[in-house]
Write an enzyme that holds these catalytic residues in place. Structure first.
Site, PDB file in Angstrom:
ATOM      1  N   ASN A 109      -8.112 -12.484  30.016  1.00 60.48           N
ATOM      2  CA  ASN A 109      -7.201 -11.451  29.480  1.00 60.48           C
ATOM      3  C   ASN A 109      -7.533 -11.221  28.013  1.00 60.48           C
ATOM      4  O   ASN A 109      -8.433 -11.846  27.458  1.00 60.48           O
ATOM      5  CB  ASN A 109      -5.741 -11.867  29.685  1.00 60.48           C
ATOM      6  CG  ASN A 109      -5.432 -13.179  28.994  1.00 60.48           C
ATOM      7  OD1 ASN A 109      -5.469 -13.277  27.778  1.00 60.48           O
ATOM      8  ND2 ASN A 109      -5.160 -14.215  29.781  1.00 60.48           N
TER       9      ASN A 109
ATOM     10  N   ASP B 104      -2.053 -16.625  35.503  1.00 57.17           N
ATOM     11  CA  ASP B 104      -1.133 -17.099  36.538  1.00 57.17           C
ATOM     12  C   ASP B 104      -1.870 -17.420  37.837  1.00 57.17           C
ATOM     13  O   ASP B 104      -1.386 -18.201  38.645  1.00 57.17           O
ATOM     14  CB  ASP B 104      -0.055 -16.039  36.797  1.00 57.17           C
ATOM     15  CG  ASP B 104       0.904 -15.923  35.615  1.00 57.17           C
ATOM     16  OD1 ASP B 104       1.154 -16.956  34.968  1.00 57.17           O
ATOM     17  OD2 ASP B 104       1.371 -14.806  35.323  1.00 57.17           O
TER      18      ASP B 104
ATOM     19  N   LYS C 266     -24.478 -16.952  41.782  1.00 59.51           N
ATOM     20  CA  LYS C 266     -23.998 -15.608  41.426  1.00 59.51           C
ATOM     21  C   LYS C 266     -23.729 -14.823  42.718  1.00 59.51           C
ATOM     22  O   LYS C 266     -24.567 -14.816  43.626  1.00 59.51           O
ATOM     23  CB  LYS C 266     -25.074 -14.906  40.585  1.00 59.51           C
ATOM     24  CG  LYS C 266     -24.628 -13.575  40.060  1.00 59.51           C
ATOM     25  CD  LYS C 266     -25.644 -12.995  39.092  1.00 59.51           C
ATOM     26  CE  LYS C 266     -25.242 -11.575  38.761  1.00 59.51           C
ATOM     27  NZ  LYS C 266     -26.303 -10.638  38.889  1.00 59.51           N
TER      28      LYS C 266
ATOM     29  N   PRO D 141      -0.914 -23.805  37.968  1.00 60.38           N
ATOM     30  CA  PRO D 141       0.334 -24.482  37.571  1.00 60.38           C
ATOM     31  C   PRO D 141       0.919 -23.816  36.335  1.00 60.38           C
ATOM     32  O   PRO D 141       0.176 -23.293  35.496  1.00 60.38           O
ATOM     33  CB  PRO D 141      -0.130 -25.909  37.254  1.00 60.38           C
ATOM     34  CG  PRO D 141      -1.599 -25.807  37.020  1.00 60.38           C
ATOM     35  CD  PRO D 141      -2.100 -24.651  37.817  1.00 60.38           C
ATOM     36  N   ASP D 142       2.248 -23.835  36.235  1.00 62.16           N
ATOM     37  CA  ASP D 142       2.894 -23.322  35.018  1.00 62.16           C
ATOM     38  C   ASP D 142       2.998 -24.497  34.042  1.00 62.16           C
ATOM     39  O   ASP D 142       3.816 -25.412  34.216  1.00 62.16           O
ATOM     40  CB  ASP D 142       4.276 -22.751  35.344  1.00 62.16           C
ATOM     41  CG  ASP D 142       4.870 -22.038  34.143  1.00 62.16           C
ATOM     42  OD1 ASP D 142       4.784 -22.575  33.018  1.00 62.16           O
ATOM     43  OD2 ASP D 142       5.412 -20.933  34.322  1.00 62.16           O
ATOM     44  N   ILE D 143       2.155 -24.464  33.030  1.00 65.42           N
ATOM     45  CA  ILE D 143       2.033 -25.616  32.113  1.00 65.42           C
ATOM     46  C   ILE D 143       3.324 -25.824  31.323  1.00 65.42           C
ATOM     47  O   ILE D 143       3.841 -26.944  31.228  1.00 65.42           O
ATOM     48  CB  ILE D 143       0.827 -25.404  31.165  1.00 65.42           C
ATOM     49  CG1 ILE D 143      -0.459 -25.260  31.995  1.00 65.42           C
ATOM     50  CG2 ILE D 143       0.712 -26.560  30.168  1.00 65.42           C
ATOM     51  CD1 ILE D 143      -1.672 -24.803  31.207  1.00 65.42           C
TER      52      ILE D 143
ATOM     53  N   PHE E 133       6.237 -18.508  24.783  1.00 60.78           N
ATOM     54  CA  PHE E 133       6.015 -17.128  24.339  1.00 60.78           C
ATOM     55  C   PHE E 133       6.110 -16.231  25.565  1.00 60.78           C
ATOM     56  O   PHE E 133       5.530 -16.554  26.606  1.00 60.78           O
ATOM     57  CB  PHE E 133       4.629 -16.978  23.701  1.00 60.78           C
ATOM     58  CG  PHE E 133       4.652 -17.209  22.220  1.00 60.78           C
ATOM     59  CD1 PHE E 133       4.921 -18.470  21.724  1.00 60.78           C
ATOM     60  CD2 PHE E 133       4.426 -16.165  21.327  1.00 60.78           C
ATOM     61  CE1 PHE E 133       4.965 -18.697  20.357  1.00 60.78           C
ATOM     62  CE2 PHE E 133       4.463 -16.385  19.960  1.00 60.78           C
ATOM     63  CZ  PHE E 133       4.744 -17.655  19.470  1.00 60.78           C
TER      64      PHE E 133
ATOM     65  N   LYS F 128      13.089 -15.762  31.414  1.00 64.72           N
ATOM     66  CA  LYS F 128      11.963 -16.710  31.398  1.00 64.72           C
ATOM     67  C   LYS F 128      12.370 -18.010  30.695  1.00 64.72           C
ATOM     68  O   LYS F 128      12.014 -19.100  31.117  1.00 64.72           O
ATOM     69  CB  LYS F 128      10.813 -16.042  30.634  1.00 64.72           C
ATOM     70  CG  LYS F 128       9.449 -16.333  31.163  1.00 64.72           C
ATOM     71  CD  LYS F 128       8.412 -15.424  30.522  1.00 64.72           C
ATOM     72  CE  LYS F 128       8.015 -14.268  31.435  1.00 64.72           C
ATOM     73  NZ  LYS F 128       6.965 -13.439  30.860  1.00 64.72           N
TER      74      LYS F 128
ATOM     75  N   LYS G  22      12.263 -21.440  32.754  1.00 63.74           N
ATOM     76  CA  LYS G  22      11.326 -22.505  32.361  1.00 63.74           C
ATOM     77  C   LYS G  22      12.023 -23.640  31.614  1.00 63.74           C
ATOM     78  O   LYS G  22      11.395 -24.630  31.246  1.00 63.74           O
ATOM     79  CB  LYS G  22      10.196 -21.915  31.500  1.00 63.74           C
ATOM     80  CG  LYS G  22       9.414 -20.801  32.220  1.00 63.74           C
ATOM     81  CD  LYS G  22       8.050 -20.549  31.631  1.00 63.74           C
ATOM     82  CE  LYS G  22       7.394 -19.351  32.301  1.00 63.74           C
ATOM     83  NZ  LYS G  22       5.947 -19.320  32.175  1.00 63.74           N
TER      84      LYS G  22
HETATM   85  N1  CTP Z   1       2.632 -20.341  30.661  1.00 64.40           N
HETATM   86  C1  CTP Z   1       2.073 -21.558  30.999  1.00 64.40           C
HETATM   87  N2  CTP Z   1       1.376 -21.692  32.168  1.00 64.40           N
HETATM   88  C2  CTP Z   1       1.229 -20.661  33.002  1.00 64.40           C
HETATM   89  C3  CTP Z   1       1.790 -19.400  32.666  1.00 64.40           C
HETATM   90  C4  CTP Z   1       2.487 -19.283  31.498  1.00 64.40           C
HETATM   91  O1  CTP Z   1       2.208 -22.522  30.231  1.00 64.40           O
HETATM   92  N3  CTP Z   1       0.541 -20.819  34.109  1.00 64.40           N
HETATM   93  C5  CTP Z   1       3.399 -20.228  29.432  1.00 64.40           C
HETATM   94  C6  CTP Z   1       2.771 -19.370  28.358  1.00 64.40           C
HETATM   95  O2  CTP Z   1       1.955 -20.121  27.504  1.00 64.40           O
HETATM   96  C7  CTP Z   1       3.990 -18.811  27.656  1.00 64.40           C
HETATM   97  C8  CTP Z   1       5.027 -18.709  28.722  1.00 64.40           C
HETATM   98  O3  CTP Z   1       4.608 -19.603  29.744  1.00 64.40           O
HETATM   99  O4  CTP Z   1       4.500 -19.700  26.701  1.00 64.40           O
HETATM  100  C9  CTP Z   1       5.228 -17.344  29.301  1.00 64.40           C
HETATM  101  O5  CTP Z   1       4.108 -16.879  29.925  1.00 64.40           O
HETATM  102  P1  CTP Z   1       4.126 -15.543  30.784  1.00 64.40           P
HETATM  103  O6  CTP Z   1       2.784 -15.367  31.372  1.00 64.40           O
HETATM  104  O7  CTP Z   1       4.717 -14.444  29.992  1.00 64.40           O
HETATM  105  O8  CTP Z   1       5.173 -15.950  31.880  1.00 64.40           O
HETATM  106  P2  CTP Z   1       5.072 -15.954  33.409  1.00 64.40           P
HETATM  107  O9  CTP Z   1       5.993 -17.006  33.873  1.00 64.40           O
HETATM  108  O10 CTP Z   1       3.661 -16.055  33.846  1.00 64.40           O
HETATM  109  O11 CTP Z   1       5.714 -14.552  33.779  1.00 64.40           O
HETATM  110  P3  CTP Z   1       5.032 -13.121  34.058  1.00 64.40           P
HETATM  111  O12 CTP Z   1       5.466 -12.836  35.433  1.00 64.40           O
HETATM  112  O13 CTP Z   1       5.650 -12.209  33.056  1.00 64.40           O
HETATM  113  O14 CTP Z   1       3.539 -13.270  33.905  1.00 64.40           O
END
Ligand code: CTP
Length: 401
Positions: free
Chosen positions: A210, A279, A289, A305-307, A323, A337, A341
């Site tokens: 991104n 995500d 390739k 995973p959502d860290i 953020f 959010k 979280k």
């Molecule tokens: N984050 C994370 N791990 C992930 C996705 C997000 O740690 N796999 C953290 C980001 O570093 C940020 C926060 O979660 O601090 C919000 O990320 P964002 O992508 O906006 O949230 P999402 O839960 O992925 O929601 P969205 O559907 O808007 O993408």
């Protein structure tokens, strides 16, 4: 949230070829929101014109103790009062000798003597002048007097010699000034920060990523260091120099970022997830390739995973800051959010305004409600976020083993 007033810096320029770097220093300070009052010695005017510094600082430059623009005839008092710091860059050997001995025979040396604020000097001179016992005696005296000595650096000199005595670069002086002036709000704290994008490989040459530049995360790392914290920065692929005093782990994928966070989170008092973590990642990473075929192609993506959520869900989590980059319904989505979280503070910004830019406009969301910060350079926003984290009082490490 209290809005801090702009910093007032008196920038003193003395005679030396490095005076040209002072122009860039003024630009950096102004960009960061400081007010800069330039004061030059007569010798400095032989190297760079007051008109250049006036244009960059937006203020008349003072060179004369008897300047008629100061009506009471006390320019040295008028200019040093209200200053948050006096920075001398470049500081010549002669000027440092005057400072070390308390001499006051021109405007700049007089206002240094009349100051009530920190004084920082960035020496710039030939290596033999720097090594000279008299100069070293003066430097030691200045350090004893509480004057901060910024540099010098080693390298090619204008005279053709190589050695110690070169003035630091403008950016290094700027960073040092920020660091010296920042209140030590996070002294003794361990801060773990994720920054930048992640890169989810498809094959050895392609991947999904991104537009995150990493600027906001790096600015927070800098601000936390300046506030006295120990910083571990887990960074995705970006084109930025990390602060020298941060511990940096460079990663590509979300899985690698997660592994690095797991490694460091136990010792963290504060976790700030600034990274734009992907995500999803491709289900399969091809070892070779991927070749073009005649047909369309679809990719199957699996969740990462959502860290941040994982860190916040630990039995004794650090203070967690997230953020939220949204493209619509900023506060509503960001607060949802924050609750989902389970983080104490969510920093919300509009993705279309923030990504890649040097400025940012954010809203802080915590249990007390919304705090909208004015649009400002990311360095300034970062300092305000760090101050807010400290003010929430939660920076204090919870009683964890
Ligand atoms: N984050 C994370 N791990 C992930 C996705 C997000 O740690 N796999 C953290 C980001 O570093 C940020 C926060 O979660 O601090 C919000 O990320 P964002 O992508 O906006 O949230 P999402 O839960 O992925 O929601 P969205 O559907 O808007 O993408």
């Amino acid at each position: 949230m209290a809005q801090t007033r702009n910093r007032r810096i008196v920038l003193g320029i003395t005679g030396g070829i490095a005076a040209y770097k002072a122009a860039e220093l003024v630009r950096l300070l102004i960009k960061d929101g400081s007010e800069v009052q330039v004061v030059m010695t007569q010798a400095a005017c032989g190297f760079i014109t007051p008109a250049t510094l006036q244009a960059l600082s937006g203020k008349p430059v003072f060179t004369d103790l008897w300047d008629s623009r100061v009506t009471d005839g006390m320019a040295h008092i008028a200019l040093s009062r209200g200053a948050d710091a006096i920075v001398i860059a470049p500081a010549s050997a002669n000027f440092m000798a005057k400072l070390a001995n308390g001499l006051a025979d021109d405007l700049l040396s007089t206002l240094c003597l009349a100051r009530e604020c920190p004084l920082m000097v960035a020496p710039a001179m030939n290596r033999q002048m720097w090594e000279n016992k008299a100069t070293q005696r003066n430097v030691a005296q200045l350090a004893r007097d509480g004057v901060a000595i910024l540099g010098p650096a080693s390298g090619d000199q204008a005279c053709g010699e190589v050695g110690l005595g070169r003035m630091l670069e403008a950016q290094q002086i700027f960073d040092e000034v920020q660091s010296q002036l920042a209140p030590k709000l996070l002294a003794g704290k361990n801060v773990l920060i994720t920054a930048g994008p992640t890169f989810e490989a498809l094959d050895p040459v392609r991947g999904i990523t991104n537009r995150s530049s990493g600027k906001m995360g790096y600015a927070i790392a800098r601000a936390a260091l300046d506030a006295g914290a120990k910083v571990t920065l887990v960074s995705g692929p970006v084109h930025l120099d990390a602060p020298a005093s941060a511990r940096v782990e460079r990663i590509d994928s979300a899985a690698e970022m997660f592994a690095a966070v797991k490694k460091h989170v136990k010792s963290a008092d504060i976790f700030i997830g600034v990274a734009a973590v992907a995500d999803y990642r491709p289900e399969r990473v091809s070892a070779q390739k991927i070749k073009k075929k005649d047909d369309d192609m679809s990719l199957r993506l699996v969740q990462n995973p959502d860290i941040l959520a994982w860190v916040a869900a630990q039995p004794k989590p650090p203070f967690c800051v997230g953020f939220a980059a949204e493209s619509q319904k900023l506060n509503e989505f960001a607060d949802a959010k924050r609750r989902r979280k389970k983080v104490q503070l969510m920093v919300a910004n509009l993705a279309q305004h923030a990504i890649g830019a040097d400025d940012n406009e954010v809203t802080l969301l915590d249990d007390a409600g919304l705090h909208k910060l004015p649009r400002a350079p990311k360095t300034v926003v970062a300092r305000q976020i760090v101050a807010h984290v400290a003010a929430l009082g939660t920076a204090r490490r919870k009683t964890r083993k």
